[in-house]
Design an enzyme around this catalytic site. Sequence first.
Site, PDB file in Angstrom:
ATOM      1  N   ARG A 188      25.378  -5.043  67.392  1.00  0.00           N
ATOM      2  CA  ARG A 188      24.619  -5.664  66.302  1.00  0.00           C
ATOM      3  C   ARG A 188      25.302  -5.641  64.946  1.00  0.00           C
ATOM      4  NH1 ARG A 188      19.389  -2.448  68.205  1.00  0.00           N
ATOM      5  NH2 ARG A 188      21.117  -1.116  68.882  1.00  0.00           N
ATOM      6  N   LYS A 238      31.613  -7.011  76.519  1.00  0.00           N
ATOM      7  CA  LYS A 238      30.737  -6.088  77.267  1.00  0.00           C
ATOM      8  C   LYS A 238      29.484  -6.836  77.730  1.00  0.00           C
ATOM      9  CE  LYS A 238      28.118  -2.583  75.634  1.00  0.00           C
ATOM     10  NZ  LYS A 238      26.867  -2.598  76.420  1.00  0.00           N
ATOM     11  N   ASP A 283      28.582  -3.120  81.824  1.00  0.00           N
ATOM     12  CA  ASP A 283      27.864  -1.897  81.419  1.00  0.00           C
ATOM     13  C   ASP A 283      26.503  -1.866  82.111  1.00  0.00           C
ATOM     14  OD1 ASP A 283      27.100   0.378  80.044  1.00  0.00           O
ATOM     15  OD2 ASP A 283      26.647  -0.671  78.168  1.00  0.00           O
ATOM     16  N   ASP A 331      22.017   5.930  91.248  1.00  0.00           N
ATOM     17  CA  ASP A 331      21.155   5.834  92.437  1.00  0.00           C
ATOM     18  C   ASP A 331      21.734   6.809  93.458  1.00  0.00           C
ATOM     19  OD1 ASP A 331      19.481   4.836  94.585  1.00  0.00           O
ATOM     20  OD2 ASP A 331      19.294   2.962  93.477  1.00  0.00           O
ATOM     21  N   LYS A 339      25.485   0.835  83.943  1.00  0.00           N
ATOM     22  CA  LYS A 339      25.030   2.243  83.972  1.00  0.00           C
ATOM     23  C   LYS A 339      24.363   2.562  85.312  1.00  0.00           C
ATOM     24  CE  LYS A 339      24.421   2.645  78.957  1.00  0.00           C
ATOM     25  NZ  LYS A 339      24.471   1.234  78.492  1.00  0.00           N
ATOM     26  N   THR A 367      23.801   7.291  73.135  1.00  0.00           N
ATOM     27  CA  THR A 367      23.896   7.458  71.676  1.00  0.00           C
ATOM     28  C   THR A 367      22.522   7.316  71.019  1.00  0.00           C
ATOM     29  OG1 THR A 367      24.730   5.206  71.767  1.00  0.00           O
ATOM     30  CG2 THR A 367      26.294   6.917  71.188  1.00  0.00           C
TER      31      THR A 367
HETATM   32  O1  C5P Z   1      24.102  -3.179  68.900  1.00  0.00           O
HETATM   33  P1  C5P Z   1      24.763  -1.867  69.185  1.00  0.00           P
HETATM   34  O2  C5P Z   1      26.154  -1.742  68.545  1.00  0.00           O
HETATM   35  O3  C5P Z   1      23.883  -0.676  68.919  1.00  0.00           O
HETATM   36  O4  C5P Z   1      25.029  -1.923  70.761  1.00  0.00           O
HETATM   37  C1  C5P Z   1      25.536  -0.834  71.463  1.00  0.00           C
HETATM   38  C2  C5P Z   1      25.801  -1.253  72.878  1.00  0.00           C
HETATM   39  O5  C5P Z   1      26.394  -0.148  73.569  1.00  0.00           O
HETATM   40  C3  C5P Z   1      24.568  -1.651  73.677  1.00  0.00           C
HETATM   41  O6  C5P Z   1      24.960  -2.696  74.539  1.00  0.00           O
HETATM   42  C4  C5P Z   1      24.200  -0.408  74.449  1.00  0.00           C
HETATM   43  O7  C5P Z   1      23.604  -0.700  75.686  1.00  0.00           O
HETATM   44  C5  C5P Z   1      25.572   0.238  74.666  1.00  0.00           C
HETATM   45  N1  C5P Z   1      25.572   1.692  74.816  1.00  0.00           N
HETATM   46  C6  C5P Z   1      25.060   2.562  73.876  1.00  0.00           C
HETATM   47  N2  C5P Z   1      25.100   3.914  74.081  1.00  0.00           N
HETATM   48  C7  C5P Z   1      25.659   4.413  75.192  1.00  0.00           C
HETATM   49  C8  C5P Z   1      26.197   3.550  76.148  1.00  0.00           C
HETATM   50  C9  C5P Z   1      26.149   2.177  75.920  1.00  0.00           C
HETATM   51  O8  C5P Z   1      24.583   2.109  72.826  1.00  0.00           O
HETATM   52  N3  C5P Z   1      25.754   5.717  75.348  1.00  0.00           N
END
Ligand code: C5P
Length: 234
Positions: free
Chosen positions: A213, A42, A69, A74, A71, A133
């Site tokens: 992470r 991603k 990703d 516009d 997002k 999220t």
């Molecule tokens: O590090 P972590 O597991 O929290 O990363 C989550 C990834 O998913 C990030 O790249 C974040 O931008 C993406 N994301 C998210 N929530 C969403 C859509 C994408 O956390 N609704």
Amino acid sequence: MQTNELRASELRSRLALALDVDDAVEAQRLAAELAPWFGVAKVGLELFSAAGPRVVQMLIDDGYEVFLDLKLADIPTTVRKAARVLGALGVSYLTMHAFAGPAVLRAGVEGLTEGAELAGLPIPSALAVTVLTSDADAPPHILGKRVAAAVESRCAGVVCAASDVAEAKQLAPRLIAVVPGLRPPGSPADDQARSATPGEALAAGADLLVVGRAVTASKDRKSAASELVSSLTA
Ligand code: C5P
């Protein structure tokens, strides 16, 4: 599909590694290190802003499916034109914000399709981001509205929290559900307000799990990835 029926090889294509770094070399190093467990890479705003389209090609050349990703949100014309460019890069998934509404999502789907077709590539899956999220305050009715926008605009799937998958699938069984915000039991939630374990997300019906992470910030990334997969296939 039952969690325990999943084989590691099948699971690999359903695990997306969030390469949230600002450097192409670091991204490639992470991607190479974790390729045994992840089939999808991603690329988010941070990496795409730093490294641009070439990082997409680099990851494709390294054997990954790329999940872009960005997002997008516009006016329809701008989203259509941007998606047309991105559709020619060879990505497998592209995100747009569902809050932008069905006309914007539809323009994005059309642009993405046109860009891929002109380049002679498979048509990528457009994903509508329903509710972030990290958003703990989204009103409950909003999920249904955003899933409806995804269906109306012919998106292939939605991005949602694990706790929203069941409702999203009930409203739109054919949409794929992509779930970020995943944390193994006992690990810190960071800025994710609606996190779940990878096992909970799979059990809820998630098709693609986004892991960042929980693995990339681990002191021992390979062990973290291996434990994650074991927890889902045991
Ligand atoms: O590090 P972590 O597991 O929290 O990363 C989550 C990834 O998913 C990030 O790249 C974040 O931008 C993406 N994301 C998210 N929530 C969403 C859509 C994408 O956390 N609704």
